[in-house]
Design a protein around this motif. Structure first.
Motif, PDB file in Angstrom:
ATOM      1  N   VAL A  65      -5.533   0.825   1.519  1.00 31.46           N
ATOM      2  CA  VAL A  65      -4.990   1.919   1.221  1.00 31.46           C
ATOM      3  C   VAL A  65      -5.388   2.407   0.038  1.00 31.46           C
ATOM      4  CG1 VAL A  65      -3.009   0.853  -0.084  1.00 31.46           C
ATOM      5  CG2 VAL A  65      -2.575   3.092   1.058  1.00 31.46           C
ATOM      6  N   GLU A  66      -5.743   3.812  -0.114  1.00 31.73           N
ATOM      7  CA  GLU A  66      -6.239   4.524  -1.428  1.00 31.73           C
ATOM      8  C   GLU A  66      -5.054   5.462  -2.003  1.00 31.73           C
ATOM      9  OE1 GLU A  66     -10.042   6.275  -0.434  1.00 31.73           O
ATOM     10  OE2 GLU A  66     -10.755   4.740   0.154  1.00 31.73           O
ATOM     11  N   ASN A  67      -5.066   5.986  -3.065  1.00 34.05           N
ATOM     12  CA  ASN A  67      -4.327   6.909  -3.825  1.00 34.05           C
ATOM     13  C   ASN A  67      -4.281   8.231  -2.892  1.00 34.05           C
ATOM     14  OD1 ASN A  67      -3.026   7.957  -5.998  1.00 34.05           O
ATOM     15  ND2 ASN A  67      -4.728   9.178  -6.468  1.00 34.05           N
ATOM     16  N   GLY A  68      -2.919   8.528  -2.525  1.00 27.86           N
ATOM     17  CA  GLY A  68      -2.651   9.476  -1.936  1.00 27.86           C
ATOM     18  C   GLY A  68      -2.582   9.526  -0.271  1.00 27.86           C
ATOM     19  N   ASP A  69      -2.925   8.093   0.214  1.00 33.00           N
ATOM     20  CA  ASP A  69      -2.940   7.763   1.468  1.00 33.00           C
ATOM     21  C   ASP A  69      -1.425   7.563   1.941  1.00 33.00           C
ATOM     22  OD1 ASP A  69      -5.626   7.743   1.887  1.00 33.00           O
ATOM     23  OD2 ASP A  69      -5.624   5.468   2.381  1.00 33.00           O
ATOM     24  N   LEU A  70      -0.674   7.825   3.124  1.00 32.46           N
ATOM     25  CA  LEU A  70       0.546   7.659   3.616  1.00 32.46           C
ATOM     26  C   LEU A  70       0.506   6.376   4.542  1.00 32.46           C
ATOM     27  CD1 LEU A  70       3.539   8.314   4.182  1.00 32.46           C
ATOM     28  CD2 LEU A  70       2.369  10.059   5.977  1.00 32.46           C
ATOM     29  N   VAL A  71       1.524   5.489   4.310  1.00 32.70           N
ATOM     30  CA  VAL A  71       1.688   4.227   5.090  1.00 32.70           C
ATOM     31  C   VAL A  71       3.128   4.248   5.531  1.00 32.70           C
ATOM     32  CG1 VAL A  71       1.892   1.656   4.862  1.00 32.70           C
ATOM     33  CG2 VAL A  71       0.135   2.834   3.626  1.00 32.70           C
ATOM     34  N   ILE A  72       3.101   4.027   7.062  1.00 30.47           N
ATOM     35  CA  ILE A  72       4.353   4.289   7.958  1.00 30.47           C
ATOM     36  C   ILE A  72       4.766   2.766   7.979  1.00 30.47           C
ATOM     37  CG2 ILE A  72       5.284   4.736  10.097  1.00 30.47           C
ATOM     38  CD1 ILE A  72       3.940   7.164   8.308  1.00 30.47           C
ATOM     39  N   THR A  73       5.749   2.526   7.299  1.00 33.03           N
ATOM     40  CA  THR A  73       6.406   0.839   7.392  1.00 33.03           C
ATOM     41  C   THR A  73       7.941   0.902   7.325  1.00 33.03           C
ATOM     42  OG1 THR A  73       6.259  -1.604   6.841  1.00 33.03           O
ATOM     43  CG2 THR A  73       5.748   0.474   4.932  1.00 33.03           C
ATOM     44  N   ALA A  74       8.402  -0.105   7.595  1.00 33.48           N
ATOM     45  CA  ALA A  74       9.876  -0.605   7.395  1.00 33.48           C
ATOM     46  C   ALA A  74       9.930  -1.924   6.479  1.00 33.48           C
ATOM     47  CB  ALA A  74      10.719  -0.888   8.580  1.00 33.48           C
ATOM     48  N   ASP A  75       8.634  -2.303   6.097  1.00 34.23           N
ATOM     49  CA  ASP A  75       8.590  -3.199   5.195  1.00 34.23           C
ATOM     50  C   ASP A  75       8.811  -2.945   3.724  1.00 34.23           C
ATOM     51  OD1 ASP A  75       7.125  -5.436   3.425  1.00 34.23           O
ATOM     52  OD2 ASP A  75       6.832  -6.374   5.488  1.00 34.23           O
ATOM     53  N   ILE A  76       9.383  -3.089   2.963  1.00 34.22           N
ATOM     54  CA  ILE A  76      10.057  -2.804   1.786  1.00 34.22           C
ATOM     55  C   ILE A  76       9.189  -3.214   0.534  1.00 34.22           C
ATOM     56  CG2 ILE A  76      11.830  -2.644  -0.124  1.00 34.22           C
ATOM     57  CD1 ILE A  76      13.748  -2.363   2.380  1.00 34.22           C
ATOM     58  N   PRO A  77       8.583  -4.579   0.740  1.00 31.03           N
ATOM     59  CA  PRO A  77       7.567  -5.289  -0.083  1.00 31.03           C
ATOM     60  C   PRO A  77       6.444  -4.456   0.077  1.00 31.03           C
ATOM     61  CG  PRO A  77       8.935  -6.880   0.720  1.00 31.03           C
ATOM     62  CD  PRO A  77       9.314  -5.911   1.435  1.00 31.03           C
ATOM     63  N   LEU A  78       5.850  -4.225   1.310  1.00 31.32           N
ATOM     64  CA  LEU A  78       4.580  -3.401   1.640  1.00 31.32           C
ATOM     65  C   LEU A  78       4.886  -2.249   0.997  1.00 31.32           C
ATOM     66  CD1 LEU A  78       2.000  -2.773   2.778  1.00 31.32           C
ATOM     67  CD2 LEU A  78       3.125  -2.525   4.874  1.00 31.32           C
ATOM     68  N   ALA A  79       5.719  -1.408   1.232  1.00 28.23           N
ATOM     69  CA  ALA A  79       5.953  -0.181   0.736  1.00 28.23           C
ATOM     70  C   ALA A  79       5.911  -0.049  -0.965  1.00 28.23           C
ATOM     71  CB  ALA A  79       7.573   0.443   1.028  1.00 28.23           C
ATOM     72  N   ALA A  80       6.352  -1.099  -1.426  1.00 28.40           N
ATOM     73  CA  ALA A  80       6.324  -1.319  -3.029  1.00 28.40           C
ATOM     74  C   ALA A  80       4.963  -1.375  -3.338  1.00 28.40           C
ATOM     75  CB  ALA A  80       7.185  -2.292  -3.504  1.00 28.40           C
ATOM     76  N   ALA A  81       4.120  -2.276  -2.691  1.00 28.63           N
ATOM     77  CA  ALA A  81       2.747  -2.524  -3.021  1.00 28.63           C
ATOM     78  C   ALA A  81       1.842  -1.229  -2.864  1.00 28.63           C
ATOM     79  CB  ALA A  81       2.123  -3.839  -2.190  1.00 28.63           C
ATOM     80  N   VAL A  82       2.226  -0.400  -1.744  1.00 30.21           N
ATOM     81  CA  VAL A  82       1.654   0.806  -1.452  1.00 30.21           C
ATOM     82  C   VAL A  82       1.783   1.795  -2.422  1.00 30.21           C
ATOM     83  CG1 VAL A  82       1.595   2.912   0.040  1.00 30.21           C
ATOM     84  CG2 VAL A  82       1.390   0.491   1.058  1.00 30.21           C
ATOM     85  N   ILE A  83       3.214   1.936  -3.021  1.00 23.69           N
ATOM     86  CA  ILE A  83       3.497   2.957  -4.111  1.00 23.69           C
ATOM     87  C   ILE A  83       2.726   2.393  -5.611  1.00 23.69           C
ATOM     88  CG2 ILE A  83       5.219   3.570  -5.611  1.00 23.69           C
ATOM     89  CD1 ILE A  83       7.012   3.710  -2.946  1.00 23.69           C
ATOM     90  N   ASP A  84       2.726   0.861  -5.823  1.00 23.95           N
ATOM     91  CA  ASP A  84       1.940   0.703  -6.879  1.00 23.95           C
ATOM     92  C   ASP A  84       0.465   1.205  -6.770  1.00 23.95           C
ATOM     93  OD1 ASP A  84       4.210  -0.488  -7.969  1.00 23.95           O
ATOM     94  OD2 ASP A  84       3.753  -2.611  -7.369  1.00 23.95           O
ATOM     95  N   LYS A  85      -0.154   1.356  -5.607  1.00 21.98           N
ATOM     96  CA  LYS A  85      -1.406   1.599  -5.564  1.00 21.98           C
ATOM     97  C   LYS A  85      -1.754   3.322  -5.522  1.00 21.98           C
ATOM     98  CE  LYS A  85      -5.037  -0.215  -3.625  1.00 21.98           C
ATOM     99  NZ  LYS A  85      -5.838  -0.712  -2.639  1.00 21.98           N
ATOM    100  N   GLY A  86      -0.499   3.858  -5.670  1.00 26.80           N
ATOM    101  CA  GLY A  86      -0.721   5.376  -5.554  1.00 26.80           C
ATOM    102  C   GLY A  86      -0.428   6.143  -4.390  1.00 26.80           C
ATOM    103  N   GLY A  87      -0.243   5.126  -3.313  1.00 30.53           N
ATOM    104  CA  GLY A  87       0.270   5.796  -2.040  1.00 30.53           C
ATOM    105  C   GLY A  87       1.483   6.153  -1.754  1.00 30.53           C
TER     106      GLY A  87
END
Length: 148
Positions: A65-87
């Motif tokens: 994942v890169e800054n600005g990308d969108l991730v579809i997930t119900a996995d909250i730890p994954l969502a937190a990691a994505v947000i930390d990367k700017g997604g």
């Protein structure tokens, strides 16, 4: 913007919405799973199969994942990691995880996991409904419109 999908647990109806949106908006869509996936033929849609194992698909998504990308997930730890990367992270029920709400959501998830591990019956998630599907489609449309 690229859309990444934590595809192992993503409902089929959500995948169908994503396929149509990717083609309509010409947005690259990649589904990541540890099982082979059948995707419609499109230059905008592909899948990546990862080995079986705990969090292997999640780790691959975070890696790609890169800054600005969108991730579809119900996995909250994954969502937190994505947000930390700017997604951005969107739950299949239409909840958009944000820097403002992800820590509280993660804390609640951890609290519920602690309750379950101590033997407390917490129940599971509610059934996936038509209103969940509509909320997801509406939020996805807003996210795709924002990128232009």
């Amino acid at each position: 913007m690229r859309i990444w999908v934590d595809a192992d647990a993503c409902p089929a109806v959500i995948k169908e919405i994503l396929y149509r949106a990717a083609v309509r908006t010409q947005t690259p869509l990649t589904l990541v799973a540890n099982a082979p996936l059948r995707t419609p033929p499109s230059p905008y849609i592909k899948s990546i199969q990862v080995p079986s194992g705990f969090d292997v698909a999640d780790n691959r998504i975070v890696e790609l994942v890169e800054n600005g990308d969108l991730v579809i997930t119900a996995d909250i730890p994954l969502a937190a990691a994505v947000i930390d990367k700017g997604g951005h992270a969107l739950n299949p029920r239409g909840m958009l995880y944000t820097p403002e709400n992800i820590r509280e959501t993660l804390s609640l998830r951890n609290f519920m996991a602690d309750l379950r591990s101590s033997g407390v019956e917490t129940g599971g998630p509610s059934s996936f409904t038509l209103s969940d599907r509509q909320a997801f489609a509406n939020q996805l449309d807003r996210m795709l419109a924002r990128r232009v």
